[in-house]
Design an enzyme around this catalytic site. Structure first.
Site, PDB file in Angstrom:
ATOM      1  CG  ASP A 193     116.324  -3.283  48.625  1.00 32.09           C
ATOM      2  OD1 ASP A 193     115.538  -4.152  48.221  1.00 32.09           O
ATOM      3  OD2 ASP A 193     116.806  -2.397  47.888  1.00 32.09           O
ATOM      4  CD  GLU A 277     113.685  -7.902  47.996  1.00 41.82           C
ATOM      5  OE1 GLU A 277     112.580  -7.447  47.696  1.00 41.82           O
ATOM      6  OE2 GLU A 277     114.715  -7.685  47.353  1.00 41.82           O
ATOM      7  CG  ASP A 373     117.773   0.803  46.896  1.00 43.33           C
ATOM      8  OD1 ASP A 373     116.809   0.466  46.166  1.00 43.33           O
ATOM      9  OD2 ASP A 373     118.920   0.994  46.465  1.00 43.33           O
TER      10      ASP A 373
END
Ligand SMILES: [Zn+2]
Length: 422
Positions: A193, A277, A373
């Site tokens: 993340d 991501e 996170d």
């Protein structure tokens, strides 16, 4: 496996060297701007077609007759400049096609070629004719230069670019190197993340802090810029101050670069597969401005966040991670970041209220509590692994993995994905 790499070294200049380099750079800039003016006019004329690379190069003798100073520079670097312009246009049209087809994820600027300014874009490139021996480099028509050899060059040099950066000149040597084909590797793997308060958090709980040194440098930059604004433009003191401002700019850029390379290298050494991501980073910075139909909400908060995003260079970081992992037989897998910050990594419950603050996550269904996170990194790992299994588990056969059937499908758009800073 053939890889391309670049090495950059600072040149050690003798008395008259800088003048010669500036002269070469000036010739290339002139040719670039001249050719760009020609192409630009054709580009604006809807019926006309741009000149091809060869047609551009065929104009060179004429330009040299009109401007005798161009004869000072080596023809090959002038031709190379025209080839580079041609490449810049090709890249522009390619991005334009992608944007029109609607599948361009890195923002909406196709990057039209720009005119080069003096001092800002002093550079030229030798496709051949150069030689490198020990600590010296030979550049056609310029002669031998000593450089600060900070590391050994491995591979076959393919071209050399000479650039000016502030008061110094550099050579970038691009090499091709044959390395043994990496053995495909799948473990260890982790979800990742990317955040603002923590630069990155992995699903195994480890994390990397952002480069806080940059904050100090930014204050310094603001201070020096304020001083600059109080000086009389183009006066001797203004010039001195301007040089100081530029030095801080370079320091910021170099520290960031160093940080990104060290962090991505450390990860590539420890992991084979990383799930990250698929952030539309440039899109995120555009969204804060909003459109006339839909004015940006929370513009200030988002602008602050976006500044941090850009400062930390996430897209550059992912690019580095991508090639560093694949050279070692691993892979960076991008997953669609749907709900990763709001769903619980243990029970899957999705709710906005799960996320208590920027850093705290507490599931309202099962009570799981952890750093927000870390929870997101666990979700990203799960999404990535699920995507891999669905794709037949062949490394390297898929790019972006979407959230999959068990996740809710939503229309694209990323304005609401950005968590508001606490
Ligand atoms: Zn839960």
């Amino acid at each position: 496996m053939l890889i391309r790499k670049g090495y950059k070294f600072r040149l050690k200049l003798k008395a008259d060297d800088a003048r010669k380099l500036r002269q070469f750079a000036g010739c290339c800039r002139f040719v670039w701007n001249r050719a760009l003016a020609v192409q630009d006019e054709l580009f604006r004329d809807e019926k006309a077609k741009l000149l091809t690379r060869t047609e551009l190069i065929n104009r060179l003798p004429e330009w040299k007759r009109e401007h005798p100073f161009l004869a000072d520079a080596q023809s090959q670097i002038l031709q190379q400049t025209l080839k580079d312009l041609d490449l810049a246009y090709r890249a522009f049209f390619r991005r334009l096609r992608k944007i029109r087809a609607g599948d361009y994820s890195e923002g909406d600027d196709p990057g039209y070629p720009r005119f080069k300014k003096k001092y800002l874009h002093d550079s030229f490139r030798f496709p051949q004719g150069f030689r490198i021996e020990y600590r010296h480099i030979f550049l056609p028509k310029l002669g031998w230069f000593r450089f600060y050899k900070s590391r050994e060059i491995q591979g076959t040099p393919k071209n050399v670019t000479v650039t000016r950066d502030g008061p110094h000149w550099y050579v970038s040597v691009q090499v091709e190197q044959e390395i043994p084909d990496p053995v495909p590797a799948r473990e260890p793997s982790a979800g990742m993340d990317l955040g603002v308060s923590r630069f990155l958090t992995l699903s195994d709980g480890s994390c990397a802090e952002p480069l806080n040194a940059l904050l100090g440098l930014e204050d310094k930059l603001a201070r020096e810029q304020r001083k600059l604004s109080r000086k009389v433009r183009f006066s001797a003191n203004w010039r001195k101050q301007k040089a100081r401002v530029n030095r801080v700019h370079r320091k910021i850029r170099d520290s960031r670069r160093d940080f990104l390379h060290k962090t991505s290298m450390a990860l590539a050494r420890s992991y084979a597969v990383l799930y990250a991501e698929d952030l539309n980073i440039r899109g995120m910075s555009a969204s804060a401005r909003g459109t006339t139909d839909n004015p940006g909400q929370n513009v200030r908060a988002k602008a602050g966040l976006n500044k941090a995003v850009l400062d930390q260079g996430w897209s550059e970081f992912l690019r580095q991670l991508d090639y560093k992992l694949s050279r070692r037989g691993g892979e960076l897998v991008r997953v669609s970041p749907r709900d990763t910050s709001q769903s619980c990594s243990r029970c899957g419950h999705v709710s906005k209220s799960n996320r208590r603050s920027q850093s705290r996550f507490k599931c309202t269904a099962c009570g799981l509590e952890m750093h927000a996170d870390h929870n997101a990194a666990l979700n990203i790992a799960t999404l990535g692994q699920r995507g891999r299994n669905a794709c037949g588990d062949e490394p390297g056969t898929h790019g972006t993995v979407s959230a999959g059937s068990s996740m809710k499908q939503e229309p694209p758009g990323n304005g609401d994905k950005v968590p508001a800073p606490a």
